[in-house]
Design an enzyme around this catalytic site. Sequence first.
Site, PDB file in Angstrom:
ATOM      1  CB  SER A   2      40.307  -6.124  15.645  1.00 11.30           C
ATOM      2  OG  SER A   2      39.965  -8.113  15.191  1.00 11.30           O
ATOM      3  CG  HIS A  11      43.000 -10.877  17.414  1.00 13.85           C
ATOM      4  ND1 HIS A  11      43.652  -9.194  16.573  1.00 13.85           N
ATOM      5  CD2 HIS A  11      42.196 -10.328  17.850  1.00 13.85           C
ATOM      6  CE1 HIS A  11      42.684  -8.794  16.178  1.00 13.85           C
ATOM      7  NE2 HIS A  11      42.086  -9.374  17.201  1.00 13.85           N
TER       8      HIS A  11
END
Length: 691
Positions: free
Chosen positions: A551, A666
């Site tokens: 991320s 994610h």
Amino acid sequence: MKTLGPTLSLTLLALSTAASAAQDPYLWLEEIQGKEALAWVSQQNTNTRQDLGRQADYPTVRRELLTILDSNDRIPSVEKIGGLYYNFWRDKDHPRGVWRRTTLDEYRKAAPQWETVLDLDGLAKEEGENWVWQGADCLRPNQERCLLRLSRGGGDAAVVREFDPVAKAFVKDGFQLPEAKSEVSWQDHDSLYVMSDFGPGSLTDSGYPRVVKTWRRGQPLAQAQTVFEGRQADVAVHAARIDAQGRRYDVITRAPTFFTTETRLLVAGEWRRLDKPDHVGVDFFDNWLLLTPKQDWKIGAKTWRSGSLLAIDVEAYLAGARDFTPLFEPSATVSLAEQTSTRGSLLLTTLDNVGSRLREWKVVAGQWQSRTVDTPSFGSISVRAVDPDRDNRYFYSFTDFLTPPTLALAEAGSDQRQTLKQQPGFFDASPYRIQQWFAVSRDGTRVPYFLVSRKDIKLDGSNPTLLYGYGGFEVSLTPRYNGALGKAWLDRGGVYALANIRGGGEYGPAWHEAARKHLRQNAYDDFAAIAEDLAKRGVANARHLGIKGGSNGGLLMGVMLTQRPELFNAVVCQVPLLDMRRFNRLLAGASWMDEYGNPDQPEDWAYIRRYSPYQNLKPDARYPATLFMTSTLDDRVHPGHARKMFAAMQTMGAPVQYFERTEGGHGAAANHQQEADIAAMEYAFLLRQLR
């Protein structure tokens, strides 16, 4: 010299943006479900799997990791709902998971008897859906109804369905929301605050809800009454009923940016905006308002430091009083990590040079009193209230890199703790030790990092070393046990380092602010300084040093890859941001402009362009071997970042590989088999490159 008028400036900026997009030969890879893009993904996945799947370490590591992930020795985390203790559990017999419950007395046993409340595998099969569990929100205080969030494939978007935990069934004609990035909160048994996709114009530029509505039982969603509307440029709006030690507060929060909020409190039937700076966070404890400034806050002659926690009677604050009681004030090395409350006490977890401490506060005769809780001097502590409406007990857990988690039952006011669960070790920790060292960054800042290595490590630079980092959004990285890391990496001769660089929250908001927007380069200089320190100390030279992050940490990997490729021999770049010219136009990217800046503003792009990995690739550079990992269903960070970066580097002839899982959002894979498979590929890649 004349300056350009605003209209001409915006026109030139738009033309520049359009030109940049036109010059991007891999823009077609941003089409997430595009036929050509998915065919390309499939080919890269095949190539990577054929290569890494043939590595000698891969099958053994995958088997070891799956055994750990499915192990019944893991501690089942529980949440009290009604009078029972609920847990969501995945294992080899329940790959999607089972929501189950038991009594506290049964939970204390080594092998508790569980009652199944919802079998997600059975539900998925019955409904023909790829359900991934995202949690339950139950109506306090009796918790006789819950709102379940179920995602198709693991993305952030989810459906919401009302569930009766007593009957163990979905409520017929109950509250239901279609798939969206919705937020819901109970008002009472027959009404909700609902924030969702209500059609055109109801979402912010970040893709989150802009509108708050009140939704009554039996009422069509289209008839729900609008309570509040934010602006399209906001990050999001949110409304919630907050239960605080028997008191109820109804709150609407508008987030103009990621780190700022306006707060409205329902007072005598009217929504009243709290008089506070937008950087000040809000919470409640009984009749007390708790305020946390993220910047220094001057009130009269007094300035409260960023990261403080201040208490004041709610009614007094609304009447204009500002005589705060400081419950926490930061120092150079101590920051506030978390706060949670039992029925009668407020528990503060702090970090002292990234080591956890615990402090209790309670109110006696209208005055706050505190005590320090006796805890280990090193490691990570986390606490959760058992039942903040009725109970003064809390769950206490402790761990570090080499100490498996312990879960205990504690009570505010006492240092005595009753161990409920002790996870056994998944690897032999006796040969290893933990050290904390400090590197000196380019501007002279001392930056801490942890090192986990064999006690008899040879400092000749030849140790395969993995350095992990994040450095953003005020997220702190603390010592935690990871059986997979120990089994797959440490036991195969590896060394592990954890970086506490600026941009994180290890030293409070100031540590974060020191690497935000135009100061972003500080985080990257810190990480490079740790890599250099590892080499200088003889732990690992560039040949044996690998790095990993996801991320915002994936962006960190991309910057290291392009700015300091000579420092590393392997990079694992997970679900990354990489094209910082377009990040704010992709999925939730607009919400992060308060962290990085706005690339559509020339003054912001001037500093972003210096580090944006995609824009700083050089055809003649020598890059370390890099493995990009992302997800098709990541609806937070667009998979196009990783796709385009890999494609550009592949064209340059760089040693790159790519894998994109087709399930899982994610944060993680959709099940343990996928998680073990992905991790095994990463470890096989790192072991090949660094040994």
